[in-house]
Design a protein around this motif. Structure first.
Motif, PDB file in Angstrom:
ATOM      1  N   GLY A   1      -4.750  -3.598   1.507  1.00  0.00           N
ATOM      2  CA  GLY A   1      -3.827  -2.201   2.248  1.00  0.00           C
ATOM      3  C   GLY A   1      -4.739  -1.096   1.862  1.00  0.00           C
ATOM      4  O   GLY A   1      -4.736   0.356   2.326  1.00  0.00           O
ATOM      5  N   HIS A   2      -6.161  -1.228   1.573  1.00  0.00           N
ATOM      6  CA  HIS A   2      -6.980  -0.263   1.118  1.00  0.00           C
ATOM      7  C   HIS A   2      -8.399  -0.417   2.222  1.00  0.00           C
ATOM      8  O   HIS A   2      -9.281   0.216   2.276  1.00  0.00           O
ATOM      9  CB  HIS A   2      -7.069   0.741   0.249  1.00  0.00           C
ATOM     10  CG  HIS A   2      -7.579  -0.689  -1.314  1.00  0.00           C
ATOM     11  ND1 HIS A   2      -9.097  -1.361  -1.293  1.00  0.00           N
ATOM     12  CD2 HIS A   2      -7.169  -1.444  -1.358  1.00  0.00           C
ATOM     13  CE1 HIS A   2      -8.995  -1.864  -1.884  1.00  0.00           C
ATOM     14  NE2 HIS A   2      -8.345  -2.395  -2.544  1.00  0.00           N
TER      15      HIS A   2
ATOM     16  N   ILE B   1      -9.541   0.769   5.830  1.00  0.00           N
ATOM     17  CA  ILE B   1      -9.686   2.497   6.118  1.00  0.00           C
ATOM     18  C   ILE B   1     -10.839   2.761   8.082  1.00  0.00           C
ATOM     19  O   ILE B   1     -11.186   2.199   7.587  1.00  0.00           O
ATOM     20  CB  ILE B   1      -9.670   3.924   5.599  1.00  0.00           C
ATOM     21  CG1 ILE B   1      -9.410   3.403   4.307  1.00  0.00           C
ATOM     22  CG2 ILE B   1      -9.000   5.203   6.111  1.00  0.00           C
ATOM     23  CD1 ILE B   1      -7.894   3.702   4.158  1.00  0.00           C
ATOM     24  N   PRO B   2      -9.505   3.175   8.564  1.00  0.00           N
ATOM     25  CA  PRO B   2     -10.505   2.901  10.133  1.00  0.00           C
ATOM     26  C   PRO B   2     -11.457   3.776   9.884  1.00  0.00           C
ATOM     27  O   PRO B   2     -11.100   4.790   9.274  1.00  0.00           O
ATOM     28  CB  PRO B   2      -8.788   2.610  11.181  1.00  0.00           C
ATOM     29  CG  PRO B   2      -8.009   3.433  10.182  1.00  0.00           C
ATOM     30  CD  PRO B   2      -8.670   3.063   9.465  1.00  0.00           C
TER      31      PRO B   2
ATOM     32  N   TYR C   1     -13.735   0.521   7.163  1.00  0.00           N
ATOM     33  CA  TYR C   1     -13.988   0.401   6.189  1.00  0.00           C
ATOM     34  C   TYR C   1     -12.986  -0.819   5.154  1.00  0.00           C
ATOM     35  O   TYR C   1     -12.388   0.086   5.039  1.00  0.00           O
ATOM     36  CB  TYR C   1     -13.942   1.855   5.766  1.00  0.00           C
ATOM     37  CG  TYR C   1     -15.496   1.899   4.493  1.00  0.00           C
ATOM     38  CD1 TYR C   1     -14.958   1.175   3.342  1.00  0.00           C
ATOM     39  CD2 TYR C   1     -15.668   2.756   4.778  1.00  0.00           C
ATOM     40  CE1 TYR C   1     -15.542   1.482   2.312  1.00  0.00           C
ATOM     41  CE2 TYR C   1     -17.155   3.861   3.516  1.00  0.00           C
ATOM     42  CZ  TYR C   1     -16.498   2.930   2.337  1.00  0.00           C
ATOM     43  OH  TYR C   1     -17.316   2.733   1.619  1.00  0.00           O
TER      44      TYR C   1
ATOM     45  N   HIS D   1     -11.600  -0.005   0.698  1.00  0.00           N
ATOM     46  CA  HIS D   1     -12.073   0.919   0.163  1.00  0.00           C
ATOM     47  C   HIS D   1     -11.618   1.118  -1.288  1.00  0.00           C
ATOM     48  O   HIS D   1     -12.933   2.215  -1.905  1.00  0.00           O
ATOM     49  CB  HIS D   1     -11.420   2.239   0.483  1.00  0.00           C
ATOM     50  CG  HIS D   1     -12.021   3.945   1.548  1.00  0.00           C
ATOM     51  ND1 HIS D   1     -11.908   4.621   0.389  1.00  0.00           N
ATOM     52  CD2 HIS D   1     -13.271   4.522   2.101  1.00  0.00           C
ATOM     53  CE1 HIS D   1     -12.334   5.705   0.625  1.00  0.00           C
ATOM     54  NE2 HIS D   1     -13.220   5.416   2.003  1.00  0.00           N
ATOM     55  N   ASN D   2     -11.152   1.351  -2.320  1.00  0.00           N
ATOM     56  CA  ASN D   2     -10.661   1.828  -3.242  1.00  0.00           C
ATOM     57  C   ASN D   2     -12.036   0.723  -4.296  1.00  0.00           C
ATOM     58  O   ASN D   2     -11.739  -0.559  -4.620  1.00  0.00           O
ATOM     59  CB  ASN D   2      -9.459   1.244  -3.297  1.00  0.00           C
ATOM     60  CG  ASN D   2      -9.157   2.256  -4.473  1.00  0.00           C
ATOM     61  OD1 ASN D   2     -10.084   2.314  -5.573  1.00  0.00           O
ATOM     62  ND2 ASN D   2      -7.935   2.789  -4.846  1.00  0.00           N
ATOM     63  N   THR D   3     -13.037   1.330  -4.165  1.00  0.00           N
ATOM     64  CA  THR D   3     -13.552   0.367  -5.357  1.00  0.00           C
ATOM     65  C   THR D   3     -12.796  -0.012  -6.829  1.00  0.00           C
ATOM     66  O   THR D   3     -12.832  -1.517  -6.817  1.00  0.00           O
ATOM     67  CB  THR D   3     -15.070   1.435  -5.740  1.00  0.00           C
ATOM     68  OG1 THR D   3     -15.031   1.590  -4.913  1.00  0.00           O
ATOM     69  CG2 THR D   3     -15.689   0.462  -5.808  1.00  0.00           C
ATOM     70  N   GLN D   4     -12.198   0.512  -6.930  1.00  0.00           N
ATOM     71  CA  GLN D   4     -11.745   0.229  -8.332  1.00  0.00           C
ATOM     72  C   GLN D   4     -10.362  -0.950  -8.432  1.00  0.00           C
ATOM     73  O   GLN D   4     -10.495  -2.347  -8.768  1.00  0.00           O
ATOM     74  CB  GLN D   4     -10.867   1.668  -9.169  1.00  0.00           C
ATOM     75  CG  GLN D   4     -10.932   0.638 -10.676  1.00  0.00           C
ATOM     76  CD  GLN D   4      -9.556   2.275 -11.173  1.00  0.00           C
ATOM     77  OE1 GLN D   4     -10.328   3.362 -10.679  1.00  0.00           O
ATOM     78  NE2 GLN D   4      -8.768   1.803 -12.023  1.00  0.00           N
ATOM     79  N   LEU D   5      -9.762  -1.091  -7.322  1.00  0.00           N
ATOM     80  CA  LEU D   5      -9.011  -1.726  -7.164  1.00  0.00           C
ATOM     81  C   LEU D   5      -9.433  -3.436  -6.530  1.00  0.00           C
ATOM     82  O   LEU D   5      -8.986  -4.385  -6.561  1.00  0.00           O
ATOM     83  CB  LEU D   5      -7.608  -1.309  -5.711  1.00  0.00           C
ATOM     84  CG  LEU D   5      -5.996  -1.795  -5.842  1.00  0.00           C
ATOM     85  CD1 LEU D   5      -5.581  -0.234  -7.034  1.00  0.00           C
ATOM     86  CD2 LEU D   5      -5.278  -1.001  -4.531  1.00  0.00           C
TER      87      LEU D   5
ATOM     88  N   TYR E   1       2.145   1.403  -3.199  1.00  0.00           N
ATOM     89  CA  TYR E   1       0.573   2.160  -4.496  1.00  0.00           C
ATOM     90  C   TYR E   1       0.392   3.703  -4.105  1.00  0.00           C
ATOM     91  O   TYR E   1       0.651   4.379  -4.617  1.00  0.00           O
ATOM     92  CB  TYR E   1       0.072   1.284  -4.301  1.00  0.00           C
ATOM     93  CG  TYR E   1      -1.243   1.643  -4.634  1.00  0.00           C
ATOM     94  CD1 TYR E   1      -0.890   1.390  -6.771  1.00  0.00           C
ATOM     95  CD2 TYR E   1      -2.308   2.357  -4.483  1.00  0.00           C
ATOM     96  CE1 TYR E   1      -2.550   1.531  -7.452  1.00  0.00           C
ATOM     97  CE2 TYR E   1      -3.759   2.582  -5.930  1.00  0.00           C
ATOM     98  CZ  TYR E   1      -3.504   1.908  -6.573  1.00  0.00           C
ATOM     99  OH  TYR E   1      -4.726   2.458  -7.862  1.00  0.00           O
ATOM    100  N   SER E   2       0.555   3.696  -2.502  1.00  0.00           N
ATOM    101  CA  SER E   2       0.974   5.184  -2.592  1.00  0.00           C
ATOM    102  C   SER E   2       1.064   6.769  -3.513  1.00  0.00           C
ATOM    103  O   SER E   2       1.070   7.629  -3.068  1.00  0.00           O
ATOM    104  CB  SER E   2       0.647   5.851  -0.862  1.00  0.00           C
ATOM    105  OG  SER E   2       2.044   5.651  -0.748  1.00  0.00           O
ATOM    106  N   GLN E   3       2.441   5.897  -3.799  1.00  0.00           N
ATOM    107  CA  GLN E   3       3.478   6.760  -3.822  1.00  0.00           C
ATOM    108  C   GLN E   3       3.733   6.500  -6.009  1.00  0.00           C
ATOM    109  O   GLN E   3       4.707   6.502  -6.449  1.00  0.00           O
ATOM    110  CB  GLN E   3       5.182   6.690  -3.397  1.00  0.00           C
ATOM    111  CG  GLN E   3       4.777   7.447  -1.989  1.00  0.00           C
ATOM    112  CD  GLN E   3       5.473   9.182  -2.554  1.00  0.00           C
ATOM    113  OE1 GLN E   3       6.499   9.527  -2.979  1.00  0.00           O
ATOM    114  NE2 GLN E   3       4.277   9.229  -1.895  1.00  0.00           N
TER     115      GLN E   3
ATOM    116  N   ARG F   1       1.205  -1.062  -0.085  1.00  0.00           N
ATOM    117  CA  ARG F   1       0.571  -0.236   0.243  1.00  0.00           C
ATOM    118  C   ARG F   1       1.349   1.246   0.394  1.00  0.00           C
ATOM    119  O   ARG F   1       0.473   1.952  -0.195  1.00  0.00           O
ATOM    120  CB  ARG F   1      -1.126   0.143   1.608  1.00  0.00           C
ATOM    121  CG  ARG F   1      -0.237   0.456   2.599  1.00  0.00           C
ATOM    122  CD  ARG F   1      -1.241   0.367   3.774  1.00  0.00           C
ATOM    123  NE  ARG F   1      -0.712   0.884   4.978  1.00  0.00           N
ATOM    124  CZ  ARG F   1       0.193   1.936   5.625  1.00  0.00           C
ATOM    125  NH1 ARG F   1       0.008   2.830   4.568  1.00  0.00           N
ATOM    126  NH2 ARG F   1       0.828   1.903   6.278  1.00  0.00           N
ATOM    127  N   MET F   2       2.052   0.892   1.193  1.00  0.00           N
ATOM    128  CA  MET F   2       2.860   2.561   0.752  1.00  0.00           C
ATOM    129  C   MET F   2       3.530   2.452  -0.518  1.00  0.00           C
ATOM    130  O   MET F   2       3.665   3.708  -0.872  1.00  0.00           O
ATOM    131  CB  MET F   2       4.005   1.973   1.342  1.00  0.00           C
ATOM    132  CG  MET F   2       4.955   3.797   1.729  1.00  0.00           C
ATOM    133  SD  MET F   2       3.941   4.928   2.068  1.00  0.00           S
ATOM    134  CE  MET F   2       4.629   5.024   4.557  1.00  0.00           C
TER     135      MET F   2
END
Lengths: 471, 471, 471
Positions: free
Chosen positions: C327-328, C330-331, C311, C314-318, C71-73, C68-69
């Protein structure tokens, strides 16, 4: 490091430079008189000045901080001798209850209760070993024997503790007979009352209707109508002021306020004193009454304290067996910004109004409370409260509040306790933690030491006197 | 410890080893140029380069951090010379207002305002004693006299402050004449604008209908229909880009977004420009417009900034007398996870999208924002903002964000200020606190010093340039 | 300071006195056996004891903290070789994926992943230079070669890691064949299962109806009626206990519980297994089922773990491309006080009930969880979880929980991981941070060092065994 019960440098920062600054600041405030403007001691103690009975009844039975921790680890309240309201049996031998407490004393490691109790044991009773199973009965006998001596009577302890003033809290219907007795004895400047009208404002209480009738009888007002009800409250506030009160206290579930028209108030009041009121009516009535109380404070100058945000008596079964205040009141998320807006829209800029806000929801410190108190002249922030009356809780309070509200929008320390003997210990923890916070600022070159000394004295003594109009 | 106005080691850790590391890290960044990609300075200053008038008008009157604190302690805004919008009288003598400010300077102990002001006094004006009642007029005269000299004109200060780039913020309807003048003078690379369309997006504003008409006039688009309205916004974005803007800014009450169909948008737009729109329509329209703005950012590459979570102008009475931005905007609890989901479902994985999130609700740092930014490539976290732009606030930000989002999902520092002279002070506090945080990691053997140096340089300079596409 | 991969004193306080105390406390616990009572390792590893394949498949592909880290970059999951569920192409060469990971290793500075990975590299594989682009392939080859040797097979690592017991987590319908194999091999005391019935309780899942049918087939119960469904669950709990399980685990979106009558349950169950159930029915059913699970725990003694507040995906597409646990998650803000009240009203004082609460919302530590666990005998607090399983997160947990709940209402550390090799690293971080917290208390004279040593041993080993009934 040899374990000792109470180290002179406890709670100070470990960095040597900072610790030295903290020590110096603490020296300047450690012996200042105690102002205790909000608490729950029994005025009977000071009015009648009888000796306390024994260690258990003084230190365990009334202290829900203590017995809730033991209960959480499987110790029954019965074994501690807590009285049942349903008539069930409980331990009658205070020594046995004390032994159970001592057997579980290790549970309190790193809690504020441990700090307070150790300070009481050491400073008040001269004990030097840590309480444990082995010395439990020696402890009990030692404490109980001392309590029977004149030096341990309430008024003697008031002097020894250097308590300049203590406020108790009484319900709106309280006859204030203990405070009347205090007046006759000349102690009325030292022990004052506080007006807590929850019993005649919270219409969800089962005794509300009775209380309203009683309020009418006490005051001669017609409490079946809105105007008479308000006048009755004004009368009671006046009687409380005559018994020294400078403040009111409000323990609502939320901080909600309302700003209804007189006509709406009349209709709502008629509803809540009748049989058909719904929870939403009770909530709206409580909300409106906070605004009414603020209005009366503008009239009569009484300082208003708001203590919201607790789910009272969460453990249904235990409540039915033991009643309220038994260690299972649990904080909930609390909103102040929207909640206080109706009240503040009406009275927020009144120069004669002073409202002290407390919270059990620390997320509101930096987000809501400091910004509100850092703007509204009528708002001040009460100290870290209840579950947060701890070294860490006090640091969090200062760290999150000071940057926006500064020091002068706070009101010094409240012990908020019914545990009389712990009052010096609690104030001592607050003084140490404030000095620690200030020492850190000095060591980081954000404040000069002379400024820090002035502020330490303000936090210890002057701000409380000013905020509660005790000068 | 002799009190001095500004200690070289201020804000550094007290532990000697850690302080030494902090000092070394700070040495590597203290003189780096300032990038100020988000703020509220007046572009007129830089375009016209006139001298500032006097100490009061420069340092007190425009700074709501300063006068809200004084107001909270009973000082009227009139006494400080703040202009009333209702025509009421206010203090006209700037020296008298300055004296009132100096008399209450002790209130700022341990606040960021005190740090910033002391730094301005010391570093910009060469003052060395702390401001107090006694030296107030000397201070005033000294500062005011210096302001009249060429070295204190805005452009000279830009050079002296080593500000490489500063962004101002203008509404969507702003003619950008100051930025046009800057362009002519060749300063357009150094002072750029930011597109803030709240005035044509927030349909709850009383001037919304007028603004939409004006938007149509400015752009030649038919802003009475959804498509024309969107095209008008596209045009304005393009004009702002031509004046240097690389970013937009959105100051919504919440972070709510929506993802409606074009047909739903058309119906909603027709409603909000008409007379019958409800608050829920305004909220839904604001929500949808954030998603539309994200879509336009995908098209044109503008970086999107979202600043939600403030109850604006909480004090109704003061708002009616003095207008907005007077120190009584109060943060509220803010949700990002559900709120941003519609927007992120539509655009969350677009490589060309960059959204910088800010918060006034610190509880979201570790719970929501770091997990979101630690996953979505389009999300970055803005620095500790407004009430949290303080040493403690910055530490809390790094302590709660870094573990999940690292350093590279943050964007460096924003001063977010209209107090031009305080800009170096604010960046200096941020640099010191970042070095302190990094020094702690090095001293705890969690990071090598060479890595920490690289990161300090990133946080000070490079991340801001990259995040705001200023390269 | 020369950069080294892993310093002996990492994470300890910088103050010398305090660091020395921390070292001494750590010496007493560093070699204690690991109890891992909650996690997600694959039981197949221990049952079959096959060698792991390569560095990428062991350390990157399964670790959503890591990817996830990246991916965030802007690194795609495809480039890391994460399998797509929609059949799209991904990187097939594990060396190339490893190189991408190494190229971005700097992103993890100051994150727990960095600490864990460096510890794995250093302690498990004997590497001493920090991973970077230049040494990426050497790293890969070195690790992959070692994995092929007998000393790096799962059971050998279990011994080397000194893991006394590890619990895996299986769904209610899992055949438990790996655990059956473990039983035959005599390893069943060392690797146990945990009963996680979300798949047959969460009626919002698309596979819920199928799962309920399968539950009936597995147990021979009529799972089309409430009573048969409950009996089937009782049977599965019994089967899990026969495979070592002492605990259940519940991953609900919220902590909501309910306390319906049997008749209401029957009606609700009929609804949620049918086609017309609404989200509110699913939520109420989940809430009621927590109370039912508590009731079964009273019967059979299984410890109940509640992990609410996320939750998911959270990332519907992924999610549509790669599925869950990517990795998506989310609290979100979580309430416990009202939510748990129905369950606690029914079972809160049962001596045989043990519920371990976890949270992703740190605001509940001091406000809700510590007060609840500091009263209810059935409630204990799980360690800082997931995003908060970090040095700072652990400190916040202890700092906010201890003052009210003490140490003995917590349950030691959980690694909660599928990253088997990181287990010793994770426990080591927890041990260091607990010793650091305790050392601070000792240095501030709030706890004797001998008490601190006892508590450190409890937090490391004994509390976990007791809380999970592993004695």
């Amino acid at each position: 490091m040899t374990p000792i019960l109470l180290h002179e440098d406890r709670l100070f920062p470990t960095d040597k430079t900072t610790r030295n600054i903290a020590r110096q600041l603490y020296e300047s405030v450690r012996n200042m008189p105690i102002i205790s403007p909000h608490g729950h001691t029994d005025p009977r103690w000071f009015a009648q000045n009888n000796a306390f009975t024994n260690a258990t009844e003084l230190l365990i039975t009334p202290d829900h901080y203590v017995f809730r921790m033991l209960y959480s680890q499987g110790v029954s309240l019965e074994a501690l001798g807590i009285a049942r309201i349903d008539g069930g049996p409980t331990e009658q031998d205070p020594k046995k209850a004390w032994q159970v407490f001592a057997d579980h004393y290790y549970l309190f490691a790193a809690t504020p209760s441990r700090l307070w109790l150790d300070t009481v044991f050491h400073d008040v009773f001269g004990l030097t070993d840590m309480l444990c199973s082995g010395n439990a009965l020696d402890y009990y006998e030692h404490i109980t024997a001392q309590l029977a001596t004149p030096a341990f009577k309430p008024r003697a302890l008031m002097d020894r503790f250097n308590i300049e003033l203590i406020a108790t809290t009484e319900g709106a219907l309280d006859p204030l007979s203990q405070h009347a007795a205090l007046k006759e004895s000349g102690w009325d400047k030292r022990v004052i009352t506080t007006f807590r009208p929850d019993d005649v404002i919270d219409a969800s209480r089962t005794d509300f209707a009775t209380n309203i009738i009683r309020l009418g009888e006490l005051t001669g007002e017609d409490t079946t109508c809105w105007k008479g009800y308000l006048n009755a409250l004004r009368q009671r506030r006046s009687v409380f002021r005559a018994h020294g009160a400078t403040a009111t206290d409000h323990g609502h579930p939320t901080a909600a306020t309302a700003n209804l028209s007189v006509r709406e108030c009349e209709v709502l009041f008629a509803k809540v004193i009748g049989p058909d009121a719904q929870p939403s009516d009770h909530a709206l009535f409580r909300a409106q009454m906070l605004t009414e109380m603020a209005g009366m404070s503008v009239e009569d100058g009484m300082v208003m304290q708001l203590h919201p945000g607790c789910y009272r008596s969460h453990n249904t079964q235990l409540f039915s067996q033991f009643g309220s205040d038994k260690g299972h009141d649990i904080p909930v998320a609390t909103n102040y910004v929207d909640a206080l807006h109706p009240l503040l829209s009406r009275y927020g800029n009144e120069p004669n109004l002073q409202i002290i806000l407390f919270t059990l929801d620390e997320t509101t410190y930096a987000r809501e409370l400091a910004p509100l108190a850092g703007h509204y002249p009528c708002l001040k922030l009460g100290p870290a409260w209840w579950f947060h009356d701890s070294p860490e809780g006090m640091l969090r309070f200062r760290q999150q509040v000071t940057e926006t509200a500064g020091f002068y929008n706070t009101v010094g320390f409240n012990d908020d306790t019914r545990a009389f003997l712990s009052i010096p210990a609690r104030h001592d923890v607050a003084r140490r933690m404030d000095c620690r916070f200030l020492a850190q600022l000095v060591a980081e070159h954000r404040l000069s030491q002379s400024e820090a000394t002035t502020i330490a004295e303000q936090l210890t003594y002057h701000l409380a006197k000013k905020a509660y109009k005790l000068d």
